[in-house]
Motif scaffolding. Sequence first.
Motif, mmCIF file in Angstrom:
data_model
loop_
_atom_site.group_PDB
_atom_site.id
_atom_site.type_symbol
_atom_site.label_atom_id
_atom_site.label_comp_id
_atom_site.label_asym_id
_atom_site.label_seq_id
_atom_site.Cartn_x
_atom_site.Cartn_y
_atom_site.Cartn_z
ATOM 1 N N ILE A 119 19.955 6.248 24.035
ATOM 2 C CA ILE A 119 18.752 5.757 23.363
ATOM 3 C C ILE A 119 18.999 5.626 21.858
ATOM 4 C CG2 ILE A 119 16.336 6.220 22.840
ATOM 5 C CD1 ILE A 119 16.832 5.468 25.731
ATOM 6 N N ASP A 130 15.043 0.297 24.022
ATOM 7 C CA ASP A 130 15.089 1.606 23.379
ATOM 8 C C ASP A 130 15.145 1.537 21.859
ATOM 9 O OD1 ASP A 130 18.157 1.778 22.654
ATOM 10 O OD2 ASP A 130 18.061 1.133 24.733
ATOM 11 N N TYR A 165 15.168 8.131 28.964
ATOM 12 C CA TYR A 165 15.644 7.911 30.328
ATOM 13 C C TYR A 165 14.904 8.859 31.261
ATOM 14 C CZ TYR A 165 19.626 4.967 29.005
ATOM 15 O OH TYR A 165 20.415 3.938 28.553
ATOM 16 N N LYS A 194 14.191 3.613 32.492
ATOM 17 C CA LYS A 194 13.732 3.962 31.152
ATOM 18 C C LYS A 194 12.215 4.076 31.156
ATOM 19 C CE LYS A 194 17.508 2.031 28.387
ATOM 20 N NZ LYS A 194 17.916 1.023 27.368
#
Length: 228
Positions: A119, A130, A165, A194
């Motif tokens: 991320i 992200d 995640y 995600k």
Amino acid sequence: MRSAMSMLELVVAIVVMGIVVMSLPLILTQVQNNNAFAMQQEAILAAKAKIGDILTYEWDDKSYDATAQRSFVLDTTNGDPELGRIGTTNQRIGHINADNRRKLYDATVALNNRSASAIGSDGGDLDDIDDFSGLPAIALTVTAGEDAQNLDYIFDLNLTTTVTYAADAANYTSSTLGTFVLNPDNNATITNIKTISVQVAGAQSAITLRAFSCNIGESTLLPSRPYQ
């Protein structure tokens, strides 16, 4: 003969005034409830709009291949093994071995170029989901002199986005899916799911909406064909 208000009319007037006075607290309470509901709906609308915008971006900064003009499925370090590539092929379970279908990058591509990123590790250039994680809160505020009726939002709201995640492992029995428990706050490292969380502050109490985006790539668009 002089006209005057009868005792009955006076009593009726007093009763009506009493009913009106007694109703005022109820009216004020209802107005407050309506305002609170309007603020809540405004916050939900703002969060939904933000999530909808984020979901238009690529799943990962390595998903899209400009040469192939398509998004690929990526390798994940902590993803469910059942969702990994089959051997050295470019398919996972459920993929069809044919052109214009969803697939992973070929195994000949360098692992670093075909693996999902942590991320926020790609520089925050807002080219994938992200990149929105941890950005400063976005203020949606009506300032003095603005016409609130011509704006999308009329209350002071602050939106904060977090992307993590989520664990994607499931239990299998003889290759049959048994149970799967989705924990959106798992913060697992590099899986196939995600979680996008948007928190809205300023609507009396914080409201959080979540959405999920999966590592599934996309199919190639078929070339257009002239009408016969």
